[in-house]
Scaffold this active site. Structure first.
Site, PDB file in Angstrom:
ATOM      1  N   ARG A   1       0.791  -1.258   0.000  1.00 17.30           N
ATOM      2  CA  ARG A   1       0.000   0.000   0.000  1.00 17.30           C
ATOM      3  C   ARG A   1       0.810   1.289   0.000  1.00 17.30           C
ATOM      4  O   ARG A   1       0.220   2.364   0.027  1.00 17.30           O
ATOM      5  CB  ARG A   1      -0.963   0.039   1.189  1.00 17.30           C
ATOM      6  CG  ARG A   1      -1.913  -1.145   1.311  1.00 17.30           C
ATOM      7  CD  ARG A   1      -2.799  -1.324   0.113  1.00 17.30           C
ATOM      8  NE  ARG A   1      -3.861  -2.298   0.355  1.00 17.30           N
ATOM      9  CZ  ARG A   1      -4.444  -2.978  -0.620  1.00 17.30           C
ATOM     10  NH1 ARG A   1      -4.083  -2.820  -1.893  1.00 17.30           N
ATOM     11  NH2 ARG A   1      -5.410  -3.836  -0.350  1.00 17.30           N
TER      12      ARG A   1
ATOM     13  N   ASP B   1      -2.074  -6.766 -11.365  1.00 19.29           N
ATOM     14  CA  ASP B   1      -2.929  -7.353 -10.318  1.00 19.29           C
ATOM     15  C   ASP B   1      -3.934  -6.362  -9.745  1.00 19.29           C
ATOM     16  O   ASP B   1      -3.667  -5.178  -9.584  1.00 19.29           O
ATOM     17  CB  ASP B   1      -2.095  -7.919  -9.170  1.00 19.29           C
ATOM     18  CG  ASP B   1      -2.978  -8.611  -8.143  1.00 19.29           C
ATOM     19  OD1 ASP B   1      -3.804  -9.443  -8.544  1.00 19.29           O
ATOM     20  OD2 ASP B   1      -2.861  -8.294  -6.947  1.00 19.29           O
TER      21      ASP B   1
ATOM     22  N   ASP C   1      -1.868 -13.021  -0.767  1.00 17.30           N
ATOM     23  CA  ASP C   1      -2.669 -11.889  -1.276  1.00 17.30           C
ATOM     24  C   ASP C   1      -3.033 -10.956  -0.122  1.00 17.30           C
ATOM     25  O   ASP C   1      -4.153 -10.434  -0.060  1.00 17.30           O
ATOM     26  CB  ASP C   1      -3.922 -12.378  -2.020  1.00 17.30           C
ATOM     27  CG  ASP C   1      -4.573 -11.257  -2.842  1.00 17.30           C
ATOM     28  OD1 ASP C   1      -3.948 -10.190  -3.001  1.00 17.30           O
ATOM     29  OD2 ASP C   1      -5.699 -11.454  -3.325  1.00 17.30           O
TER      30      ASP C   1
HETATM   31  O1  DOR Z   1      -8.949  -9.203  -2.790  1.00 19.19           O
HETATM   32  C1  DOR Z   1      -8.169  -8.553  -3.466  1.00 19.19           C
HETATM   33  N1  DOR Z   1      -7.599  -7.421  -3.001  1.00 19.19           N
HETATM   34  N2  DOR Z   1      -7.906  -8.962  -4.711  1.00 19.19           N
HETATM   35  C2  DOR Z   1      -7.186  -8.229  -5.561  1.00 19.19           C
HETATM   36  O2  DOR Z   1      -6.978  -8.652  -6.657  1.00 19.19           O
HETATM   37  C3  DOR Z   1      -6.672  -6.897  -5.160  1.00 19.19           C
HETATM   38  C4  DOR Z   1      -6.536  -6.796  -3.708  1.00 19.19           C
HETATM   39  C5  DOR Z   1      -6.334  -5.398  -3.224  1.00 19.19           C
HETATM   40  O3  DOR Z   1      -5.464  -4.687  -3.747  1.00 19.19           O
HETATM   41  O4  DOR Z   1      -7.016  -4.990  -2.272  1.00 19.19           O
HETATM   42 ZN    ZN Z   2      -5.341 -10.147  -7.602  1.00 20.31          ZN
END
Ligand code: DOR
Ligand code: ZN
Length: 436
Positions: free
Chosen positions: A65, A153, A309
């Site tokens: 972030r 992504d 993730d």
């Molecule tokens: O759940 C998710 N959050 N999937 C994604 O592809 C992006 C990610 C995010 O950046 O919050």
């Molecule tokens: Zn993703």
């Protein structure tokens, strides 16, 4: 400074080691692994029975972030969360603000990582400028600045042609293209897995086929270009089938699965807390047959890596109607316990395979250091306590965000300590470990 980790069970599948060994660390490197090594002036750390010494775990899919959304996470808080979760390195996704589509953003992230000086950080650059899916990013520039892979992504690469070009360019620099596999026309404005639970709650669905279509597309583009293609956060049984088929055909395809997709199902959407936005992520929690397919792929070798993730979101952003909440949950501090509890203690896989999924393969796919305790390798070590009773407490996570569906869960297995470059950056107070 030398330290001798004495008497632990060392699981280092890259060197075919699984047994009681000593590990000698000299400064920031592994000096030797062997039985009954001489102390030779080193500080001795007795590893208690039952603890396992592994090459450092690498999470190849993390959202840090920073820059731009520091209220959710920063490089410093994200890497603190990583080491507390047993990860010595993370690869971070480019969907920051601004997007990591050039050397300046990559350099910024690396500078923050050097300042934090915790887990290693490997930036992943964008495929397209601003991840808008129009023009390719300057991939040579990203590589030179330190990116280890490229992805858009959050979204899939917009077209097959752009994916083809991305694979061609990334291939020239030995980088893998990581794809968020999702056909956007099928996803539409879906917010949860298409099925009984979404229907009964009145939520718009996303079918598994939306993901599998793009696994197929990626496999075909990888075959066309000869370049490496990696499927991010695989969740659907049809995707697993496609991945398996591609691998059988000799296509350079690899794939990762997240802990929430091998532990949870869409039944969680309605109970115990209906519309809990901590059950909203993309790809969504799917049905039992999909969850079981992920477990089967982990067991039979089709799945290459476990990645979290890790997607921190602020409480205020998640505390809204399900439809409006952002996708994503934090994962760095729950992944190892979930893996030990659901993969090891169920007898599905054994520890060397888990170390492959969490360390050996992520290092290999990204082409980064680590993944083994070979002589001369960085002294990145994760020590796990497979029988530790762990209770997940969201309020105590090191991550700046607490958005997890696993709050209050009791699991068997946890992290005892995390060493990066020979430095102990996390030690679990609940585990007896002298002088580490
Ligand atoms: O759940 C998710 N959050 N999937 C994604 O592809 C992006 C990610 C995010 O950046 O919050
Ligand atoms: Zn993703």
């Amino acid at each position: 400074m030398k330290r001798l980790l004495k008497g632990g069970r060392v699981v280092d599948p890259a060197n075919r080691i699984d047994g009681i060994h000593d590990v000698l660390i000299d400064g920031d490197r592994i000096a030797r692994v062997g039985r009954d090594l001489p102390v030779d002036g080193a500080t001795v750390v007795e590893i208690p029975d039952g603890l396992i010494v592994c090459p450092g775990f690498i999470d190849m899919h993390v959202h840090l972030r920073e820059p731009g959304q520091e209220h959710k996470e920063t490089v410093a808080t994200g890497t603190a969360s990583a080491v507390a979760g047993g990860f010595t390195a993370v690869a971070c996704m480019p969907n920051t603000t601004p997007v990591n589509d050039g050397a300046n953003v990559t350099a910024y992230i690396l500078a923050r990582a050097a300042e934090a000086n915790l887990a290693r950080v490997y930036p992943i650059g964008a495929v397209s400028r601003g991840s808008k899916g129009e023009l390719l990013a300057d991939i040579a520039d990203l590589k030179k600045a330190g990116c280890v892979a490229i992805t858009d992504d959050g979204h899939p690469v917009s077209t097959a042609l752009l994916l083809r070009r991305a694979l061609e360019y990334a291939g020239m620099f030995g980088m893998v293209v990581i794809e968020h596999c999702e056909d956007q026309t099928l996803k539409g404005d879906g917010v949860a897995h298409e099925g009984f639970h979404a229907s009964s709650l009145g939520l718009r669905g996303i079918p598994g086929a939306a993901e599998a279509l793009h696994v197929e597309r990626g496999a075909l583009m990888s075959e066309l270009t000869g370049s490496a293609f990696h499927v991010a956060h695989m969740s659907a049984r049809s995707s697993l089938r496609s991945a398996r088929k591609a691998k059988e055909a000799g296509i350079r395809l690899t794939c990762e699965v997240c802990p929430h997709h091998f532990t949870l199902t869409d039944a969680l959407l309605g109970a115990p807390i209906p519309y809990d936005t901590n059950t909203k992520m993309n790809p969504p929690l799917r049905e039992e047959a999909d969850r079981d397919a992920m477990l089967a792929g982990i067991a039979d070798g089709t799945v290459d890596a476990i990645a979290t993730d890790h997607a921190p979101h602020h409480y205020d952003e998640k505390k809204v109607e399900f439809d409006r909440a952002p996708f994503g949950i934090v994962g760095l501090e729950t992944a190892v316990s979930l893996s030990l509890d659901r993969l090891i203690h169920t007898g599905l896989i054994r520890l060397p395979r888990l170390v492959e999924l969490l360390s050996v393969n992520p290092a290999r796919i990204l082409g980064v250091a680590g993944g083994s305790l070979s002589e001369g390798a960085p002294a990145d070590v994760t020590i796990i306590a497979p029988d530790l009773e762990v209770r997940i407490d969201a309020s105590r996570l090191r991550s700046k965000s607490k958005n997890t569906p696993f709050d209050g869960w009791e699991l068997r297995g946890g992290v005892a300590a995390t060493l990066v470059g020979g430095r102990t950056l996390f030690r679990n107070e609940g585990v007896r470990l002298n002088s580490l």
